[in-house]
Enzyme design. Structure first.
Site, PDB file in Angstrom:
ATOM      1  N   GLY A 174       0.697  -1.169  -0.072  1.00  0.00           N
ATOM      2  CA  GLY A 174      -0.074   0.017  -0.012  1.00  0.00           C
ATOM      3  C   GLY A 174       0.714   1.428  -0.177  1.00  0.00           C
ATOM      4  N   ASN A 175       0.292   2.447  -0.227  1.00  0.00           N
ATOM      5  CA  ASN A 175       0.906   3.531  -0.388  1.00  0.00           C
ATOM      6  C   ASN A 175       1.570   4.070   1.062  1.00  0.00           C
ATOM      7  OD1 ASN A 175       1.695   5.970  -1.435  1.00  0.00           O
ATOM      8  ND2 ASN A 175      -0.166   6.713  -2.557  1.00  0.00           N
ATOM      9  N   GLY A 215      -1.491   2.847   6.296  1.00  0.00           N
ATOM     10  CA  GLY A 215      -1.691   2.285   7.575  1.00  0.00           C
ATOM     11  C   GLY A 215      -1.068   0.803   7.717  1.00  0.00           C
ATOM     12  N   GLU A 238       8.676  -3.720   8.245  1.00  0.00           N
ATOM     13  CA  GLU A 238       9.815  -2.966   7.258  1.00  0.00           C
ATOM     14  C   GLU A 238      10.902  -2.541   8.018  1.00  0.00           C
ATOM     15  OE1 GLU A 238       8.662  -0.554   3.178  1.00  0.00           O
ATOM     16  OE2 GLU A 238       7.826   0.490   4.994  1.00  0.00           O
ATOM     17  N   GLN A 247      17.392   2.328  -2.925  1.00  0.00           N
ATOM     18  CA  GLN A 247      16.712   1.004  -3.504  1.00  0.00           C
ATOM     19  C   GLN A 247      17.545  -0.336  -3.425  1.00  0.00           C
ATOM     20  OE1 GLN A 247      13.733   1.124  -3.872  1.00  0.00           O
ATOM     21  NE2 GLN A 247      13.237   2.835  -3.786  1.00  0.00           N
ATOM     22  N   ARG A 277       5.266  -4.685   3.310  1.00  0.00           N
ATOM     23  CA  ARG A 277       5.940  -4.462   1.726  1.00  0.00           C
ATOM     24  C   ARG A 277       6.994  -5.537   1.307  1.00  0.00           C
ATOM     25  NH1 ARG A 277       6.383   1.777   2.411  1.00  0.00           N
ATOM     26  NH2 ARG A 277       4.475   2.381   1.615  1.00  0.00           N
ATOM     27  N   ASP A 304       8.963  -2.163  -4.269  1.00  0.00           N
ATOM     28  CA  ASP A 304      10.321  -1.409  -4.598  1.00  0.00           C
ATOM     29  C   ASP A 304      10.572  -1.220  -6.060  1.00  0.00           C
ATOM     30  OD1 ASP A 304      11.009  -0.830  -2.009  1.00  0.00           O
ATOM     31  OD2 ASP A 304      12.302  -2.466  -1.738  1.00  0.00           O
ATOM     32  N   ARG A 320       0.643  12.000  11.247  1.00  0.00           N
ATOM     33  CA  ARG A 320       1.874  11.298  12.212  1.00  0.00           C
ATOM     34  C   ARG A 320       3.278  12.065  12.104  1.00  0.00           C
ATOM     35  NH1 ARG A 320       2.261   6.165   8.126  1.00  0.00           N
ATOM     36  NH2 ARG A 320       3.662   6.952   6.565  1.00  0.00           N
TER      37      ARG A 320
END
Length: 235
Positions: free
Chosen positions: A22-23, A27, A46, A75, A102, A107, A164
């Protein structure tokens, strides 16, 4: 109540793993913490701590401050740390399944691709990245068993990011989040430009504009969808 998922998998098979995608601002970290409360799954976040302390230097912060300079470097390190972190967790896992925040594929299809499209990763760097990514992803990693896509409108993601207020994300713009949203849509829903080796991996799409952190009904709705997804794909 904890859902037991061990019966869905054969003990002789390699431990499967599911990836929550997700972006920025979707969340994901909150979602994984929620999954840990309901499922007997190993949660792998992550490796932000590794990105924020590379021999005392904050690579994530450098990436956001000067993206054109650090895109390729970041990356490359993200690939290494994701694979290493997953393997280290798998070695000590007792749960029947891993759930990751992720993957190397987000990536590739979202973040690195967007950096190249914006001119923040040169054509040569993009070619190098794709060459070693194709080889290493084939020989050094296991494919995920499924993806869970937390689909979030860019407006919602933008508001969450600024609420946040993480120091590294201060410069994240609405335009950048909109581009990342489109890359997630292209990859996980439309399968545009996706290698055939990963295009077949099943995707569970969960609409996540509604906050679920303190909403038990929303949490249970998502967990039921995940359990049904696992049961459908692995039984």
């Amino acid at each position: 109540y904890v859902y037991v998922v061990s019966d869905m998998f054969h003990s002789s098979s390699p431990r499967p793993y599911i990836v929550v995608e997700g972006n920025i601002g979707a969340g994901k970290s909150t979602f994984l913490a929620m999954i840990r409360s309901y499922l007997n799954a190993q949660i792998v976040f992550e490796p932000h701590d590794l990105w924020q302390n590379v021999g005392g230097e904050n690579l994530l912060d450098q990436f956001y401050k000067d993206t054109a300079r650090w895109s390729y470097t970041f990356q490359s390190y993200a690939f290494l740390t994701r694979v290493r972190t997953q393997r280290e967790h798998a070695l000590r896992a007792t749960e029947p399944i891993q759930v990751l925040e992720r993957s190397i594929y987000s990536d590739r299809y979202c973040f690195a691709k967007t950096c190249h499209e914006l001119g923040l990763m040169s054509s040569l760097e993009w070619k190098l990245y794709n060459e070693w990514f194709a080889w290493l992803s084939e020989i050094a990693t296991e494919q995920p068993s499924g993806f869970i896509y937390l689909r979030t409108d860019p407006d919602v993601a933008f508001n969450r990011v600024h609420k946040r207020h993480r120091s590294e994300e201060v410069g994240v713009t609405h335009d950048y989040l909109s581009l990342l949203h489109q890359r997630h849509e292209d990859w996980l829903i439309h399968k545009r430009g996706v290698d055939k080796s990963i295009a077949h991996v099943p995707v569970l799409i969960l609409e996540s504009n509604e906050d679920f952190q303190d909403n038990n009904l929303e949490q249970k709705k998502h967990i039921r969808a995940i359990v049904e997804f696992l049961d459908r794909e692995f039984n």
